[in-house]
Motif scaffolding. Structure first.
Motif, PDB file in Angstrom:
ATOM      1  N   THR A  39      43.622  59.273  22.818  1.00 18.63           N
ATOM      2  CA  THR A  39      43.353  58.761  21.487  1.00 18.63           C
ATOM      3  C   THR A  39      43.737  57.295  21.426  1.00 18.63           C
ATOM      4  N   VAL A  40      42.753  56.465  21.166  1.00 17.10           N
ATOM      5  CA  VAL A  40      42.973  55.035  21.070  1.00 17.10           C
ATOM      6  C   VAL A  40      42.676  54.625  19.640  1.00 17.10           C
ATOM      7  N   SER A  41      43.577  53.886  19.036  1.00 18.54           N
ATOM      8  CA  SER A  41      43.344  53.488  17.654  1.00 18.54           C
ATOM      9  C   SER A  41      42.196  52.492  17.590  1.00 18.54           C
ATOM     10  N   GLY A  42      41.375  52.628  16.569  1.00 15.41           N
ATOM     11  CA  GLY A  42      40.248  51.723  16.399  1.00 15.41           C
ATOM     12  C   GLY A  42      38.985  52.166  17.105  1.00 15.41           C
ATOM     13  N   VAL A  43      38.996  53.319  17.783  1.00 14.91           N
ATOM     14  CA  VAL A  43      37.800  53.866  18.418  1.00 14.91           C
ATOM     15  C   VAL A  43      37.413  55.113  17.631  1.00 14.91           C
ATOM     16  N   PHE A  44      36.147  55.187  17.234  1.00 12.89           N
ATOM     17  CA  PHE A  44      35.730  56.215  16.284  1.00 12.89           C
ATOM     18  C   PHE A  44      34.761  57.212  16.884  1.00 12.89           C
ATOM     19  N   ARG A  45      34.686  58.367  16.238  1.00  7.92           N
ATOM     20  CA  ARG A  45      33.621  59.329  16.520  1.00  7.92           C
ATOM     21  C   ARG A  45      32.430  58.887  15.676  1.00  7.92           C
ATOM     22  N   ILE A  46      31.256  58.924  16.250  1.00  4.87           N
ATOM     23  CA  ILE A  46      30.082  58.432  15.516  1.00  4.87           C
ATOM     24  C   ILE A  46      29.799  59.301  14.291  1.00  4.87           C
ATOM     25  N   GLU A  47      30.165  60.574  14.369  1.00  7.14           N
ATOM     26  CA  GLU A  47      29.976  61.463  13.208  1.00  7.14           C
ATOM     27  C   GLU A  47      30.841  61.001  12.028  1.00  7.14           C
ATOM     28  N   ASP A  48      32.056  60.521  12.325  1.00  2.00           N
ATOM     29  CA  ASP A  48      32.929  60.019  11.256  1.00  2.00           C
ATOM     30  C   ASP A  48      32.351  58.749  10.636  1.00  2.00           C
ATOM     31  N   LEU A  49      31.780  57.884  11.469  1.00  2.00           N
ATOM     32  CA  LEU A  49      31.173  56.659  10.953  1.00  2.00           C
ATOM     33  C   LEU A  49      29.958  56.975  10.086  1.00  2.00           C
ATOM     34  N   GLU A  50      29.236  58.039  10.466  1.00  2.00           N
ATOM     35  CA  GLU A  50      28.070  58.449   9.674  1.00  2.00           C
ATOM     36  C   GLU A  50      28.512  58.906   8.285  1.00  2.00           C
ATOM     37  N   LYS A  51      29.606  59.667   8.216  1.00  2.00           N
ATOM     38  CA  LYS A  51      30.129  60.132   6.921  1.00  2.00           C
ATOM     39  C   LYS A  51      30.553  58.960   6.042  1.00  2.00           C
ATOM     40  N   GLU A  52      31.139  57.939   6.677  1.00  2.00           N
ATOM     41  CA  GLU A  52      31.595  56.770   5.927  1.00  2.00           C
ATOM     42  C   GLU A  52      30.459  55.801   5.612  1.00  2.00           C
ATOM     43  N   GLY A  53      29.314  55.964   6.290  1.00  2.00           N
ATOM     44  CA  GLY A  53      28.183  55.072   6.081  1.00  2.00           C
ATOM     45  C   GLY A  53      28.375  53.707   6.713  1.00  2.00           C
ATOM     46  N   THR A  54      29.167  53.627   7.774  1.00  2.00           N
ATOM     47  CA  THR A  54      29.467  52.366   8.450  1.00  2.00           C
ATOM     48  C   THR A  54      28.275  51.911   9.292  1.00  2.00           C
ATOM     49  N   ASP A  55      27.934  50.633   9.219  1.00  2.00           N
ATOM     50  CA  ASP A  55      26.859  50.071  10.038  1.00  2.00           C
ATOM     51  C   ASP A  55      27.354  49.791  11.441  1.00  2.00           C
ATOM     52  N   LEU A  56      26.489  50.028  12.425  1.00  2.00           N
ATOM     53  CA  LEU A  56      26.801  49.728  13.822  1.00  2.00           C
ATOM     54  C   LEU A  56      26.035  48.486  14.240  1.00  2.00           C
ATOM     55  N   LYS A  57      26.631  47.690  15.105  1.00  2.00           N
ATOM     56  CA  LYS A  57      25.953  46.526  15.670  1.00  2.00           C
ATOM     57  C   LYS A  57      25.968  46.677  17.182  1.00  2.00           C
TER      58      LYS A  57
END
Length: 178
Positions: A39-57
């Motif tokens: 577990t590294v802080s600041g690295v996310f599961r893409i499913e979690d980013l989808e729930k938050e609606g975060t944009d990817l670059k």
């Protein structure tokens, strides 16, 4: 007999002190979290980013790799590009979807890098001959949040750009000596 009693009491006190030093239960001696290394802080599961609606670059360097998908990633000239994260924010895994339906997954618990992505692609294509590939060069990746948030679409092109350096393989032919 009193000497025997004293000898027995000394070892008992040592045994007692050893018992006192031991933890009360086995769970107290184990670390609190089982997988602290993955577990590294600041690295996310893409499913979690989808729930938050975060944009990817996606890293723009992927479009300039000039890499043939059935050749080893070690043939890529700019080794520094391979160390860069594939996208921001960093993710633990991503599915790479090819237009013809093939899908590969790139994983890295510390954040998927460009090298992780090309390694996953190469694993699928390393046994293919050049004439089996319609578009053998990687053109880059596309992320379409509406179509599928958790996948990157892989784009390919017919030919690579002219190599910028002297690296790369030369085609075998007669009279190439300088």
């Amino acid at each position: 007999m009193s000497a025997e009693v004293q000898e027995q009491s000394v070892p008992l006190s040592k045994i007692d002190s050893a018992i006192d030093d031991a933890p009360a239960s086995p769970s107290e001696s184990k670390p609190r979290h089982r997988r602290t290394s993955s577990t590294v802080s600041g690295v996310f599961r893409i499913e979690d980013l989808e729930k938050e609606g975060t944009d990817l670059k996606i890293a723009p360097e992927t479009q300039k790799l000039n890499w043939k998908v059935n050749s080893s990633p070690s043939t890529i000239e700019d080794k520094e590009v391979l160390k860069k994260l594939l996208c921001t924010p960093p993710i633990k895994k991503i599915d790479l979807h090819f237009p013809l339906g093939l899908e590969v997954t790139a994983r890295n618990m510390k954040g998927v890098t460009i090298k992780d992505a090309v390694d996953a692609i190469y694993k699928q294509y390393k046994k293919k001959a050049d004439d089996e590939l319609g578009d053998p060069y990687l053109a880059g990746f596309e992320w379409d949040r509406e179509e599928c948030f958790t996948k990157f679409i892989v784009h390919q092109k017919k030919s690579g750009d002219a190599p910028s350096g002297s690296g790369g393989k030369k085609k075998k032919g007669k009279g190439e000596e300088a």
